[in-house]
Design a protein around this motif. Sequence first.
Motif, PDB file in Angstrom:
ATOM      1  N   LEU A 196       0.827  -1.206   0.000  1.00  0.00           N
ATOM      2  CA  LEU A 196       0.000   0.000   0.000  1.00  0.00           C
ATOM      3  C   LEU A 196       0.864   1.260   0.000  1.00  0.00           C
ATOM      4  CD1 LEU A 196      -2.759   1.363   0.225  1.00  0.00           C
ATOM      5  CD2 LEU A 196      -2.593   1.113   2.721  1.00  0.00           C
ATOM      6  N   HIS A 197       1.930   1.245   0.774  1.00  0.00           N
ATOM      7  CA  HIS A 197       2.838   2.398   0.785  1.00  0.00           C
ATOM      8  C   HIS A 197       3.470   2.611  -0.586  1.00  0.00           C
ATOM      9  CE1 HIS A 197       6.629   4.576   1.725  1.00  0.00           C
ATOM     10  NE2 HIS A 197       5.840   5.245   2.547  1.00  0.00           N
ATOM     11  N   GLY A 198       3.888   1.526  -1.239  1.00  0.00           N
ATOM     12  CA  GLY A 198       4.448   1.650  -2.585  1.00  0.00           C
ATOM     13  C   GLY A 198       3.441   2.160  -3.587  1.00  0.00           C
ATOM     14  N   ALA A 199       2.171   1.703  -3.462  1.00  0.00           N
ATOM     15  CA  ALA A 199       1.126   2.183  -4.367  1.00  0.00           C
ATOM     16  C   ALA A 199       0.880   3.671  -4.166  1.00  0.00           C
ATOM     17  CB  ALA A 199      -0.155   1.384  -4.138  1.00  0.00           C
ATOM     18  N   LEU A 200       0.911   4.121  -2.920  1.00  0.00           N
ATOM     19  CA  LEU A 200       0.742   5.555  -2.656  1.00  0.00           C
ATOM     20  C   LEU A 200       1.879   6.365  -3.273  1.00  0.00           C
ATOM     21  CD1 LEU A 200      -0.485   5.543   1.067  1.00  0.00           C
ATOM     22  CD2 LEU A 200      -1.824   6.109  -0.973  1.00  0.00           C
ATOM     23  N   LEU A 201       3.095   5.843  -3.194  1.00  0.00           N
ATOM     24  CA  LEU A 201       4.218   6.539  -3.811  1.00  0.00           C
ATOM     25  C   LEU A 201       4.038   6.652  -5.325  1.00  0.00           C
ATOM     26  CD1 LEU A 201       7.366   5.170  -1.930  1.00  0.00           C
ATOM     27  CD2 LEU A 201       6.546   7.516  -1.969  1.00  0.00           C
ATOM     28  N   ARG A 202       3.619   5.583  -5.958  1.00  0.00           N
ATOM     29  CA  ARG A 202       3.411   5.621  -7.412  1.00  0.00           C
ATOM     30  C   ARG A 202       2.274   6.564  -7.779  1.00  0.00           C
ATOM     31  NH1 ARG A 202       4.534   0.141  -6.545  1.00  0.00           N
ATOM     32  NH2 ARG A 202       2.301  -0.353  -6.435  1.00  0.00           N
ATOM     33  N   ARG A 203       1.251   6.607  -6.950  1.00  0.00           N
ATOM     34  CA  ARG A 203       0.131   7.509  -7.224  1.00  0.00           C
ATOM     35  C   ARG A 203       0.559   8.969  -7.078  1.00  0.00           C
ATOM     36  NH1 ARG A 203      -5.390   7.390  -7.460  1.00  0.00           N
ATOM     37  NH2 ARG A 203      -6.477   9.257  -6.717  1.00  0.00           N
ATOM     38  N   ILE A 204       1.368   9.236  -6.064  1.00  0.00           N
ATOM     39  CA  ILE A 204       1.852  10.602  -5.855  1.00  0.00           C
ATOM     40  C   ILE A 204       2.743  11.028  -7.006  1.00  0.00           C
ATOM     41  CG2 ILE A 204       3.366  12.002  -4.417  1.00  0.00           C
ATOM     42  CD1 ILE A 204       0.575  11.718  -3.311  1.00  0.00           C
TER      43      ILE A 204
END
Length: 363
Positions: A37-45
């Motif tokens: 989830l943290h990695g997905a948030l980084l990619r979204r940002i």
Amino acid sequence: MPELFDNLADSQGFGWVPFWLIASAVAVVVAASALALHGALLRRIDRHPGQIFTAQALRRTRGVVRLGIPVLVAALLSRFLEVSPAVETLIDRVGVLALLFLLGWTLLILCDLSADLYLRRYRLDVADNLHARKMVTQVRILKRTAKTLVVVVFLALMLMTFDTARQFGVSLMASAGAAGLILGLAARPVLSNLIAGIQIAITQPIRVDDAVVVEGEWGWIEEINSSFVVIKLWDWRRLVVPLGYFIEKPFQNWTRTTASIIGTVYLYVDYTVPVERVRQKLDKVARESELWDGQVVNLQVTEGTENAMQLRALVSASTSPRAWDLRCEVREKMIDFLQREFPQALPRHRVDLTADGPPPAGG
């Protein structure tokens, strides 16, 4: 609670599976999901570059998250396992230390992040950067002071989790006389630099990129650390000066209130030179130069000796490096002018020879 999971496993037909294995699998899944989830948030940002603070916060706390999630999951998992009191105490101790470490690490990251984002609006690569240099100096010194306090406080908290450390602290308080004196002498350099840093941040005798003269050396303030200042000298050497030097000793700051500065050029000429012609030439040289800021240009006779008179030419520039180059340009062009127009006016030594001539040979 372990019985609850055991009953749940039995009801589903997995009574043959050990509880610790089920709990470990759940912990691994939870940790992996949180990291994903943290990695997905980084990619979204990354796809929305306008969210600067959130993006920087997620990137810089990546290490905290990758360490914190396994620690948190392991701490929760230990609550569902039947272990001996000694192991439980050890797990609790490690969990508290890890939590304090992660909190201190997060605060250090927030200090850097807040300072960097605040300083984004200030640029040092412009001509009029006085206010920017003021803010950069204040923020950097206060950031280092805050980070030092965070490290000291959280190290103290981590040490206080040990009984021996608490007893040592109590014994120090009981014998505060000699122990306090010893600790005070040992901590004096750290405390003096900390206080000097706060004084410099508030009063600002120096700022980043200031032009200063320290110990007879001219250069720019390149870096202000928590214990020393790095000065980049004109020939690219680095002069490292203790932070307290700028509180206790005098020095020259050429850009304290403004970057503009007046340069001086001295010319030594014969008394026969027409000063007004030289003054007119100086005015023309200054106006034709791209380095002159249009403020000050002046020529005066400042001294006269038995051999020559001293002419002092004053020219101003927007910065001290431009003033240095302007001085060199003015000096070269004025010497060239005197060589072409008034070669006889250049200083020379006069010798009075007698009419008798040299004595005869062998006499």
